[in-house]
Design a protein around this motif. Structure first.
Motif, PDB file in Angstrom:
ATOM      1  N   ILE A   1      17.570  24.321   4.080  1.00  0.00           N
ATOM      2  CA  ILE A   1      16.708  23.206   4.453  1.00  0.00           C
ATOM      3  C   ILE A   1      17.594  22.015   4.783  1.00  0.00           C
ATOM      4  CG2 ILE A   1      14.879  21.661   3.651  1.00  0.00           C
ATOM      5  CD1 ILE A   1      14.254  24.069   1.624  1.00  0.00           C
ATOM      6  N   GLY A   2      17.600  21.651   6.058  1.00  0.00           N
ATOM      7  CA  GLY A   2      18.479  20.577   6.516  1.00  0.00           C
ATOM      8  C   GLY A   2      19.514  21.159   7.453  1.00  0.00           C
ATOM      9  N   SER A   3      19.607  20.618   8.680  1.00  0.00           N
ATOM     10  CA  SER A   3      20.523  21.209   9.651  1.00  0.00           C
ATOM     11  C   SER A   3      21.486  20.177  10.213  1.00  0.00           C
ATOM     12  CB  SER A   3      19.729  21.860  10.784  1.00  0.00           C
ATOM     13  OG  SER A   3      19.019  20.863  11.478  1.00  0.00           O
ATOM     14  N   GLY A   4      21.904  19.268   9.357  1.00  0.00           N
ATOM     15  CA  GLY A   4      22.978  18.343   9.751  1.00  0.00           C
ATOM     16  C   GLY A   4      24.285  19.111   9.769  1.00  0.00           C
ATOM     17  N   ASN A   5      25.354  18.329   9.851  1.00  0.00           N
ATOM     18  CA  ASN A   5      26.697  18.881   9.871  1.00  0.00           C
ATOM     19  C   ASN A   5      26.941  19.869   8.719  1.00  0.00           C
ATOM     20  OD1 ASN A   5      29.248  19.032  10.789  1.00  0.00           O
ATOM     21  ND2 ASN A   5      29.696  16.853  10.561  1.00  0.00           N
ATOM     22  N   TRP A   6      26.628  19.441   7.527  1.00  0.00           N
ATOM     23  CA  TRP A   6      26.935  20.205   6.325  1.00  0.00           C
ATOM     24  C   TRP A   6      25.930  21.351   6.153  1.00  0.00           C
ATOM     25  CZ3 TRP A   6      29.976  22.490   3.465  1.00  0.00           C
ATOM     26  CH2 TRP A   6      29.998  22.517   2.070  1.00  0.00           C
ATOM     27  N   GLY A   7      24.672  21.092   6.471  1.00  0.00           N
ATOM     28  CA  GLY A   7      23.663  22.144   6.368  1.00  0.00           C
ATOM     29  C   GLY A   7      23.953  23.291   7.326  1.00  0.00           C
ATOM     30  N   THR A   8      24.330  22.955   8.555  1.00  0.00           N
ATOM     31  CA  THR A   8      24.637  23.987   9.543  1.00  0.00           C
ATOM     32  C   THR A   8      25.855  24.798   9.128  1.00  0.00           C
ATOM     33  OG1 THR A   8      23.836  22.411  11.181  1.00  0.00           O
ATOM     34  CG2 THR A   8      24.931  24.369  12.013  1.00  0.00           C
ATOM     35  N   THR A   9      26.838  24.091   8.596  1.00  0.00           N
ATOM     36  CA  THR A   9      28.057  24.772   8.141  1.00  0.00           C
ATOM     37  C   THR A   9      27.742  25.752   7.017  1.00  0.00           C
ATOM     38  OG1 THR A   9      29.351  22.840   8.743  1.00  0.00           O
ATOM     39  CG2 THR A   9      30.363  24.377   7.199  1.00  0.00           C
ATOM     40  N   VAL A  10      26.918  25.322   6.078  1.00  0.00           N
ATOM     41  CA  VAL A  10      26.560  26.202   4.968  1.00  0.00           C
ATOM     42  C   VAL A  10      25.727  27.381   5.484  1.00  0.00           C
ATOM     43  CG1 VAL A  10      25.182  26.352   2.843  1.00  0.00           C
ATOM     44  CG2 VAL A  10      26.790  24.465   3.155  1.00  0.00           C
ATOM     45  N   ALA A  11      24.826  27.126   6.434  1.00  0.00           N
ATOM     46  CA  ALA A  11      24.041  28.224   7.005  1.00  0.00           C
ATOM     47  C   ALA A  11      24.969  29.261   7.641  1.00  0.00           C
ATOM     48  CB  ALA A  11      23.067  27.680   8.043  1.00  0.00           C
ATOM     49  N   LYS A  12      26.000  28.784   8.319  1.00  0.00           N
ATOM     50  CA  LYS A  12      26.953  29.699   8.964  1.00  0.00           C
ATOM     51  C   LYS A  12      27.617  30.603   7.935  1.00  0.00           C
ATOM     52  CE  LYS A  12      31.456  29.615  11.359  1.00  0.00           C
ATOM     53  NZ  LYS A  12      32.277  30.138  10.265  1.00  0.00           N
ATOM     54  N   LEU A  13      28.166  30.023   6.876  1.00  0.00           N
ATOM     55  CA  LEU A  13      28.919  30.859   5.934  1.00  0.00           C
ATOM     56  C   LEU A  13      27.989  31.752   5.117  1.00  0.00           C
ATOM     57  CD1 LEU A  13      29.039  29.640   2.702  1.00  0.00           C
ATOM     58  CD2 LEU A  13      30.318  27.863   3.888  1.00  0.00           C
ATOM     59  N   VAL A  14      26.815  31.254   4.804  1.00  0.00           N
ATOM     60  CA  VAL A  14      25.853  32.066   4.065  1.00  0.00           C
ATOM     61  C   VAL A  14      25.390  33.249   4.931  1.00  0.00           C
ATOM     62  CG1 VAL A  14      23.459  32.026   3.284  1.00  0.00           C
ATOM     63  CG2 VAL A  14      25.074  30.333   2.405  1.00  0.00           C
ATOM     64  N   ALA A  15      25.201  33.005   6.227  1.00  0.00           N
ATOM     65  CA  ALA A  15      24.760  34.079   7.127  1.00  0.00           C
ATOM     66  C   ALA A  15      25.839  35.154   7.273  1.00  0.00           C
ATOM     67  CB  ALA A  15      24.395  33.497   8.498  1.00  0.00           C
TER      68      ALA A  15
ATOM     69  N   ASN B   1      22.555  35.645  13.295  1.00  0.00           N
ATOM     70  CA  ASN B   1      21.549  35.771  12.235  1.00  0.00           C
ATOM     71  C   ASN B   1      21.214  34.446  11.546  1.00  0.00           C
ATOM     72  OD1 ASN B   1      24.186  35.980  11.157  1.00  0.00           O
ATOM     73  ND2 ASN B   1      23.424  36.919   9.277  1.00  0.00           N
ATOM     74  N   VAL B   2      21.732  33.330  12.081  1.00  0.00           N
ATOM     75  CA  VAL B   2      21.212  32.018  11.667  1.00  0.00           C
ATOM     76  C   VAL B   2      20.035  31.725  12.583  1.00  0.00           C
ATOM     77  CG1 VAL B   2      21.632  29.536  11.548  1.00  0.00           C
ATOM     78  CG2 VAL B   2      23.428  31.137  10.840  1.00  0.00           C
ATOM     79  N   VAL B   3      18.858  31.688  12.004  1.00  0.00           N
ATOM     80  CA  VAL B   3      17.649  31.561  12.806  1.00  0.00           C
ATOM     81  C   VAL B   3      17.029  30.183  12.593  1.00  0.00           C
ATOM     82  CG1 VAL B   3      15.348  32.508  13.211  1.00  0.00           C
ATOM     83  CG2 VAL B   3      17.232  34.029  12.540  1.00  0.00           C
ATOM     84  N   ALA B   4      17.080  29.374  13.619  1.00  0.00           N
ATOM     85  CA  ALA B   4      16.477  28.045  13.513  1.00  0.00           C
ATOM     86  C   ALA B   4      14.958  28.194  13.478  1.00  0.00           C
ATOM     87  CB  ALA B   4      16.910  27.181  14.686  1.00  0.00           C
ATOM     88  N   ASN B   5      14.341  27.604  12.504  1.00  0.00           N
ATOM     89  CA  ASN B   5      12.888  27.674  12.393  1.00  0.00           C
ATOM     90  C   ASN B   5      12.340  26.252  12.354  1.00  0.00           C
ATOM     91  OD1 ASN B   5      10.229  28.018  11.686  1.00  0.00           O
ATOM     92  ND2 ASN B   5      10.661  29.792  10.369  1.00  0.00           N
TER      93      ASN B   5
END
Lengths: 378, 378
Positions: free
Chosen positions: A17-31, A69-73
């Protein structure tokens, strides 16, 4: 065959939840990790751009290729509705609205990780962000914090971090495969007011092992601890110390003086934690990335440090710097200092925190930077 | 009138042995304090220029005005003969000769402070410099160490330091004015082999209070501790960590990666101290200036760090850097690493110190810098 040997039939679905700089980065590594561990996680990671909802600034998005597999919703409620692991990574000031919005629309057995550093301190109380999220949503929520710079991690430059997660007793699977039933305790060691719904048996357990698999990457080394208070408060109080270090360097002292201030700042941080959270604090937490490492980075390159150094160099107040350099934006260190000092004063213990007190004095113009060394006299 | 209320009839005479950059700086600040405390110390501070004797390099002398009560005494034996407090501040490699030269020519009740960082490690043992001085001369000797840069202190730029001094039992004056008589224990907690001569009753006691008065200045904040082992070993092992940090940065990683390495380096340092000096080590020592502060400064601006960074940037060995950049001079970090690893290997515990081991591997060309993050895997 006993129940315990059955494989879980469900895998965890993860939402960021949250797609700023840090949120996107975390989504990348988690994915990258959900793909690597198909036994535990569904491959797709939902990321919900609170940008659209709350006008988060798009220009901060990193220019990195995200895994498919990072899916923007675009629908926050849709992103969270089936997700069993929720990662909160949005600006501090949006947390309240987001929690109110998704409350009642998430899985009751979901678990959270807050990547938002800091605490909310008022005259009355200290509230950890992860505690606030957990209590508002009626779930358990841990915290991720460390010496982390989003752009570096997005580019896979190695660093490490700390995840604090005190696995609730109801989620600790006993040997015969049933959930334990001891009462969950909150960050203060008190029996929690939340009536936690256990992670169902058909899911893999959410514990240190699973969270390590979800966040750890070759370029992002994760240490797991249980002390959410220490991790959260270290991530907040360092902002006060970063202001002090900026003042020290702006005044003309060097690295040797700065290390003295960092050291005292860390000692006051630990003292604060031990004074107000004596039941749960663990001194070893401050040796983690969320402790010393984050302190050093914050006092060497972060925003609070940079602008307080500028203020001391120019001999002007931090408020003047906010006006002339930050276009009226607020420096987080100032509000952290004010909030923490109001909490300490309300308890009559401000004098036990001479460095924190001095930083407030410098901000208010009642203490001179040149007198910082006097605080260190025995 | 009881004996205890009599004022001491003698004051301490202080001698600084070694007049390099750091020795001269310490003589300056000590001389300011002997003048400020005429009840405890004779005003004049002898400084003996082992420069002349051992060709210490004169060009390192700082360009600062020394107080008139710093008295250069070209005769080492004359400088030390009546001095009851001896401050050792000369290059590591001259210590053996100097101690042999002054042995038998000093007051048997003299006390020492070593400002020389480090330890001598062989396959057989770890010997602290201050221990070596004390045992060679038959006196008790403490250690001063911290995040200190001589030129900054000479110019009265504020910093802090740590003095480790475990006041011998025979010097602890009891309430009726007599000396105590419990056996003195060495740095390992064993009954000392030295038959210590107590500081005579006609002198003020040499204890934390007196040493704080001798060294503490408004621009040089002194903390007193008892843990000479922790202070000495932190001052030595940080050289290994500084090499690691240089390699990390030279390879292209940033501050966030460096703080991870510093953190692990400090944990291995503490582990080393606890493994080999379990009786006397105090974890709080590593929170002192001699611990974290010195670690940070050494990994950010010191010689070992600078040249290992250069080696990694150029993709050449440290030995190559010694040849091309240091005109064949040796980097202390290399010998510290080699000595410590030979001590650990002889005990079969090298694998418990993965960072130290990796630094030796990088120096020898058997480990690649890029693999450092792998050491951090759980």
């Amino acid at each position: 065959m006993a129940v315990s040997t059955e494989s879980p039939r469900q895998r965890h679905k993860v939402a960021v939840i949250g797609s700023g700089n840090w949120g996107t980065t975390v989504a990348k590594l988690v994915a990258e990790n959900t793909k690597a561990h198909p036994d535990l996680f569904e491959e797709d990671v939902q990321i919900s751009p609170v940008i659209n909802t709350y006008h988060e600034n798009v220009k901060y998005l990193p220019k990195i290729a995200l895994p498919p597999n990072v899916v923007a919703n675009p629908s926050l409620l849709d992103a969270v509705k089936d997700s069993s692991i929720l990662i909160f990574n949005l600006p501090h000031e949006f947390i309240g609205n987001v929690c109110r919005q998704i409350k009642g629309h998430i899985l009751p057995s979901a678990r959270g990780i807050s990547c938002i550093k800091g605490v909310t301190v008022t005259e009355d109380k200290v509230e950890l962000i992860c505690e606030y999220i957990g209590e508002t949503l009626g779930i358990y929520c841990g915290a991720l914090s460390g010496a982390n710079i989003a752009n570096e991690i997005a580019n896979e430059l190695w660093c490490e971090t700390t995840i604090a997660y005190n696995t609730p007793p109801c989620d600790r699977r006993s040997e015969n495969g049933t959930n334990g039933d001891a009462a969950h305790r909150d960050a203060r060691g008190q029996v929690s007011k939340i009536d936690l719904v256990p992670v169902p048996q058909e899911y893999p357990p959410v514990d240190h092992t699973a969270l390590h698999k979800l966040f750890d990457r070759p370029y992002f080394t994760v240490s797991m601890v249980s002390d959410v208070v220490g991790v959260s408060l270290a991530g907040a109080l360092k902002n006060i110390v970063a202001l002090a270090c900026g003042f020290i360097e702006g005044h003309g002292w060097n690295m040797t003086a700065k290390t003295a201030v960092m050291r005292r700042g860390m000692l006051e941080t630990i003292h604060f934690c031990q004074e107000f959270f004596p039941e749960t604090i663990q001194e070893m937490t401050f040796w983690e990335s969320a402790g010393w490492s984050d302190m050093i980075v914050s006092c060497t390159s972060a925003r609070n440090w940079r602008y307080s150094k500028m203020a001391a160099e120019r001999g002007v107040s931090l408020y003047e710097i906010e006006r002339t350099e930050l276009n009226g934006q607020k420096l987080q260190g100032i509000s952290t200092t004010k909030e923490v000092m109001s909490f300490l004063k309300a308890r009559g213990v401000a004098d036990k925190y001479p460095l924190f007190k001095a930083v407030e004095g410098i901000v208010d113009g009642t203490f001179e930077v040149k007198n910082i060394p006097v605080l260190f006299r025995q």
